[in-house]
Design a protein around this motif. Structure first.
Motif, PDB file in Angstrom:
ATOM      1  N   PRO A   1       3.117  -4.478   9.342  1.00  0.00           N
ATOM      2  CA  PRO A   1       1.975  -3.627   8.616  1.00  0.00           C
ATOM      3  C   PRO A   1       1.971  -2.965   7.666  1.00  0.00           C
ATOM      4  N   ALA A   2       2.575  -1.695   7.901  1.00  0.00           N
ATOM      5  CA  ALA A   2       2.483  -0.557   7.569  1.00  0.00           C
ATOM      6  C   ALA A   2       3.499  -0.165   6.618  1.00  0.00           C
ATOM      7  N   VAL A   3       4.826  -0.591   7.152  1.00  0.00           N
ATOM      8  CA  VAL A   3       5.909  -1.166   5.817  1.00  0.00           C
ATOM      9  C   VAL A   3       5.678  -1.645   5.027  1.00  0.00           C
ATOM     10  N   VAL A   4       5.140  -2.568   5.480  1.00  0.00           N
ATOM     11  CA  VAL A   4       4.287  -3.701   4.194  1.00  0.00           C
ATOM     12  C   VAL A   4       3.771  -3.559   3.086  1.00  0.00           C
ATOM     13  N   ALA A   5       2.946  -1.976   4.038  1.00  0.00           N
ATOM     14  CA  ALA A   5       1.681  -1.292   2.663  1.00  0.00           C
ATOM     15  C   ALA A   5       2.751  -0.656   2.101  1.00  0.00           C
TER      16      ALA A   5
ATOM     17  N   GLN B   1       5.056   1.321  -3.434  1.00  0.00           N
ATOM     18  CA  GLN B   1       6.298   2.004  -4.072  1.00  0.00           C
ATOM     19  C   GLN B   1       6.203   0.293  -5.378  1.00  0.00           C
ATOM     20  N   ILE B   2       5.911  -0.551  -5.289  1.00  0.00           N
ATOM     21  CA  ILE B   2       6.288  -1.752  -6.009  1.00  0.00           C
ATOM     22  C   ILE B   2       4.690  -1.560  -6.937  1.00  0.00           C
ATOM     23  N   GLN B   3       4.040  -1.101  -6.740  1.00  0.00           N
ATOM     24  CA  GLN B   3       3.014  -1.033  -7.463  1.00  0.00           C
ATOM     25  C   GLN B   3       2.721   0.987  -8.366  1.00  0.00           C
ATOM     26  N   ALA B   4       4.377   1.199  -8.582  1.00  0.00           N
ATOM     27  CA  ALA B   4       4.020   2.592  -8.718  1.00  0.00           C
ATOM     28  C   ALA B   4       5.103   2.300  -9.698  1.00  0.00           C
ATOM     29  N   ASP B   5       6.072   1.527  -9.470  1.00  0.00           N
ATOM     30  CA  ASP B   5       7.433   1.247 -10.191  1.00  0.00           C
ATOM     31  C   ASP B   5       6.494   0.157 -10.960  1.00  0.00           C
ATOM     32  N   ILE B   6       5.883  -0.664 -11.285  1.00  0.00           N
ATOM     33  CA  ILE B   6       4.720  -1.451 -12.084  1.00  0.00           C
ATOM     34  C   ILE B   6       3.974  -0.336 -13.018  1.00  0.00           C
ATOM     35  N   ALA B   7       3.129   0.386 -12.459  1.00  0.00           N
ATOM     36  CA  ALA B   7       2.988   1.620 -13.099  1.00  0.00           C
ATOM     37  C   ALA B   7       3.260   2.498 -14.238  1.00  0.00           C
TER      38      ALA B   7
ATOM     39  N   SER C   1       5.628   1.016 -16.320  1.00  0.00           N
ATOM     40  CA  SER C   1       6.761  -0.200 -16.601  1.00  0.00           C
ATOM     41  C   SER C   1       5.718  -0.513 -17.837  1.00  0.00           C
ATOM     42  N   GLY C   2       4.444  -0.054 -17.747  1.00  0.00           N
ATOM     43  CA  GLY C   2       3.266  -0.269 -18.815  1.00  0.00           C
ATOM     44  C   GLY C   2       2.221  -1.882 -18.557  1.00  0.00           C
ATOM     45  N   THR C   3       2.707  -2.272 -17.066  1.00  0.00           N
ATOM     46  CA  THR C   3       2.123  -3.147 -16.291  1.00  0.00           C
ATOM     47  C   THR C   3       1.182  -2.496 -15.690  1.00  0.00           C
ATOM     48  N   ASP C   4      -0.074  -2.874 -15.812  1.00  0.00           N
ATOM     49  CA  ASP C   4      -1.731  -2.224 -15.066  1.00  0.00           C
ATOM     50  C   ASP C   4      -1.651  -3.811 -13.986  1.00  0.00           C
ATOM     51  N   VAL C   5      -1.789  -3.777 -12.434  1.00  0.00           N
ATOM     52  CA  VAL C   5      -1.779  -4.284 -11.602  1.00  0.00           C
ATOM     53  C   VAL C   5      -3.455  -4.149 -10.448  1.00  0.00           C
ATOM     54  N   VAL C   6      -4.449  -5.381 -10.511  1.00  0.00           N
ATOM     55  CA  VAL C   6      -5.492  -4.981  -9.787  1.00  0.00           C
ATOM     56  C   VAL C   6      -5.237  -6.198  -8.597  1.00  0.00           C
TER      57      VAL C   6
END
Length: 155
Positions: free
Chosen positions: A33-37, A42-48, A50-55
């Motif tokens: 689970p720690a690796v998944v977190a 990292q994915i959210q940082a990459d998306i951030a 890109s101009g995409t906001d994720v909640v």
């Protein structure tokens, strides 16, 4: 590609039966689970970037707006004076009569709401012009709404 770099395996190099056998022979690996977190961060940082906001569902904070009504802000457009939010209505919750300074969009995601003896159910969409007046909304059994409307007052 250098001559030392292996060529990718494609369906041209292997027939479909061989690819299927290789796929079946690969055992799934449990990921901690720690690796998944960390991957999610990292994915959210990459998306951030890109101009995409994720909640994510677990992100954000629900706050009480009215008795039996909680709101979770998803996006705020300060320039346009609007916000997008989830509204969670408990069974029996009521939204009193109100007017709209800005247009409002509402999508019923779960449950139902009733306004002027008309029930709005899961999948129903309501659009209200700026300057419109609403009579009371009631949610007899509870509801989850996606609402884009004018900015709500801060708590």
């Amino acid at each position: 590609m250098s001559s030392d770099t292996p060529k990718p395996i494609t369906s041209e190099a292997l027939d479909q039966r061989t690819i299927a056998e290789f796929s079946a022979a690969i055992a799934p690996v449990a990921i901690e689970p720690a690796v998944v977190a960390r991957l999610h961060v990292q994915i959210q940082a990459d998306i951030a970037g890109s101009g995409t906001d994720v909640v994510r569902q677990a992100d954000g904070k629900w706050r009480a707006l009215l008795q039996g009504v909680e709101v979770k802000i998803l996006h705020v457009d300060r320039g346009g004076g609007t916000q997008t939010a989830l509204w969670r209505l408990m069974p029996g919750a009521r939204i009193p009569p109100h007017s709209h300074l800005k247009e409002e969009e509402c999508l019923v995601l779960e449950g139902s709401v009733v306004n002027e003896d008309i029930s709005y159910l899961k999948g129903d969409y309501l659009y209200t012009d700026a300057g419109s007046e609403h009579s009371e909304f009631v949610s007899p059994y509870g509801a989850l709404l996606l609402v884009r409307n004018e900015l709500l007052p801060s708590p």
